[in-house]
Design an enzyme around this catalytic site. Structure first.
Site, PDB file in Angstrom:
ATOM      1  N   LYS A  81       0.798  -1.226   0.000  1.00  0.00           N
ATOM      2  CA  LYS A  81       0.000   0.000   0.000  1.00  0.00           C
ATOM      3  C   LYS A  81       0.833   1.281   0.000  1.00  0.00           C
ATOM      4  CE  LYS A  81      -4.392  -1.535   0.353  1.00  0.00           C
ATOM      5  NZ  LYS A  81      -5.532  -1.030  -0.438  1.00  0.00           N
ATOM      6  N   SER A 113      -8.897  -0.194   5.757  1.00  0.00           N
ATOM      7  CA  SER A 113      -8.949  -1.371   6.612  1.00  0.00           C
ATOM      8  C   SER A 113      -7.613  -1.592   7.321  1.00  0.00           C
ATOM      9  CB  SER A 113      -9.319  -2.605   5.796  1.00  0.00           C
ATOM     10  OG  SER A 113      -8.318  -2.833   4.834  1.00  0.00           O
TER      11      SER A 113
END
Lengths: 394, 394
Positions: A81, A113
């Site tokens: 990410k 998340s």
């Protein structure tokens, strides 16, 4: 997030541009192979293995698969990410007037998340930008602590994407922060796609080095060689990535456009988490709401609009496959015990497809020559606490 | 085991000879660094951290430690033990008359806590030699299965070394097999010591490459760089290895003889498992009986005669340190969660000493220059099942 009017087109060249921009900030994570796992993937499952599964009674497929693992669990913040997050921040800083208008102080905000939260916090901090992170109150404590450890302001919400987005909107109204969504933006897609470029380059280089390395006895067996060296091969035949919001899958598909490398997506099937697969093989209409508590907690979100345009509308993804909770856990156990590597459940769906999904395996058997396929598998992240491993296997 | 009259002298040159002999059979496992762990080791513990420990009230030490991890958990069979096992087998094959006398059919036998069993089975199989393995009946199922998976004949015994040795003697009487003990033989020591040679070479090469690599952004942060590059350093200042039977520790000490690199040993303290430390700082008499169920199941044995001659009598080990069960588990948790690497509890004692042992840490503070120490830490093995991780942390 940078205004959509300023983003680059969704092309392989744009992924290459993104890579140049973020390279100083990220790790070029290693690509590893594992003889045990490649042999397992290349061994037909027995009729006994298939009993009680959705393939009971089918003749087991006989694919030949040499697996190449891109270890983004060793990436900064422990997940891919950071690629999208650093790209988003770098593009935002390039947006005319944003810095001058006090953008760094107003900051950025996201609903995530977990891994995107940590990634954005890190990327923001390295540029001196404030970060507000909206996290589901059921996030694992390790991820919350990691996010706070990067200096971010954590704001809790419910666990559906709708609940998170509402809280993010409130933060924007109060602070003037710019939204950096976890996946549904071109800058994020292009950033994540840089993984695909590296995987292509690294496997090609490793194949070229393989003969020399084999002769030297350097990491010969379990840790660097696939089952059988593919003489004369120049690179991968295919890649498979997890698909949650679809940022990684669509970015990877862009990174492979025109290369001849096929790209597949893997999802959990639990409680409808396989939204992309259902839409892909259904009417092509993106499914916008998903509520699942799959163990693959990074893949609980529905696929986003921008990713879907690449995955489905532009037909850059060759297929989607889904696996059960038990298959995900079995794959994770193999990685822990045979690869000695810690990966989070979400990172195991691609391997689970390669090992257990008879639809995928018979497709490979049909499509590949006798030589089989060299398949790149993305270990997307490694953020799972020892306690969580304990709950999964204890 | 090769007859003692045919073994090489216990010198660094003999370790180099051993390395030549076994290199085709083993992995040159990677050496990795981890910024988080080096920073943690270089941060003084707080008075709060020390409360309730044996150092309560002491002023916390302020060492500077850059840690270099030798990943023998990625070695064949998942542990360094293949080094000694392959060396023992190669030397046995060189013993005049052994092959001609039907040695391969009579086979080899050992008593082992697990990793040596798997290692000897593999080494024997690759030379077409029968292997009989005496294992404690409390060995973890994964290790028993792995040993059988290498084609060995498993014979169970009780868990003390006396019980195991008695069963091994019975097997020898029945089959004519040659004993290959897990640590107390020069061939084993010299084989294990090859780890130390590789670690020396690899760190020196990595230090030489470091500036170039840093410029390229290749694995810069958590996974390859120590906290602060040590400008002009040519190699390690010290190494620390686990000490059970002492094969690895004494072999490593031989590998460092004359190099200026200090070698330390690490033991669990639980139920008297720190036999080597107690003898080392006591009257120098080797302690021959230990009965402990420390979580570090590879370190439950007392140190052997041949290892002790190197560790103590020849003064080739600079010091021994011991850690508690909780410290071992805390170190293992950090490796799982921050390094994303699976290591067994026995492999974590060296890191636990570096992080938590105030005696060790204040010694480093005193002995090292302001630049601190580059410390090699041996991750000796990775054979721990997901279930066992679950029991430890669930």
């Amino acid at each position: 997030m940078a205004d959509l009017s300023t983003t680059l087109p969704l092309t392989r060249d744009s992924v290459i541009e993104a890579h140049k921009l973020i390279q100083p900030h990220i790790h070029r994570t290693p690509v590893l192979t594992n003889r045990t796992l490649s042999e397992l993937a290349s061994t037909p499952r027995s009729a006994e293995d298939l009993r009680g599964t959705r393939w009971e009674g089918r003749t087991p497929a006989r694919p030949v698969l040499r697996l190449w693992f891109k270890c983004e669990n060793l990436q900064r913040v422990g997940a891919f990410k950071v690629r999208g997050a650093f790209h988003a921040i770098e593009r935002l800083k390039m947006e005319p007037g944003w810095v001058e208008g006090g953008g760094k102080e107003k900051g950025v905000v996201t609903h995530s998340s977990g891994n995107h939260a940590a990634a954005l916090s890190l990327a923001a901090r390295e540029s001196g930008i404030k970060a507000h992170i909206v996290m589901p109150d059921i996030s694992i404590p390790q991820k919350i602590a990691a996010t706070r450890g990067y200096g971010a302001n954590v704001v809790f919400s419910g666990s559906t994407s709708q609940e998170r987005e509402a809280v993010a909107a409130r933060v924007i109204a109060e602070t003037g922060a710019r939204l950096v969504p976890p996946y549904d933006h071109p800058d994020i897609l292009l950033g994540q796609g840089t993984m695909g470029l590296e995987l292509q380059e690294q496997v090609a280089a490793m194949m070229a080095d393989e003969e020399a390395a084999a002769g030297k006895g350097f990491l010969r067996a379990e840790t660097t060689r696939a089952t059988t060296a593919a003489a004369g091969k120049k690179g991968l035949d295919a890649m498979i990535t997890p698909c949650g919001g679809g940022g990684m899958l669509s970015g990877t598909a862009l990174s492979c456009e025109g290369t001849g490398i096929r790209v597949f997506g893997a999802e959990p099937s639990f409680e409808g988490a396989d939204d992309a697969k259902r839409a892909f093989y259904g009417d092509g209409q993106r499914i916008e709401k998903v509520k699942t508590l799959t163990v693959a907690d990074g893949l609980r979100t529905p696929v986003g609009k921008h990713p879907w345009s690449v995955i489905y509308e532009r037909r850059l993804v060759a297929g989607l496959y889904s696996v059960t909770e038990e298959e995900i856990k079995a794959a994770m156990r193999l990685v822990l015990e045979r690869f000695k590597m810690v990966v989070e459940p979400s990172a195991c769906v691609g391997l689970a497809v390669a090992l257990f999904d008879e639809d995928f395996r018979s497709m490979v058997e049909k499509e590949a020559s006798e030589q089989g396929w060299d398949l790149g598998i993305v270990f997307s992240g490694g953020n799972v606490g020892a306690d969580a491993i304990g709950r999964l296997f204890g």
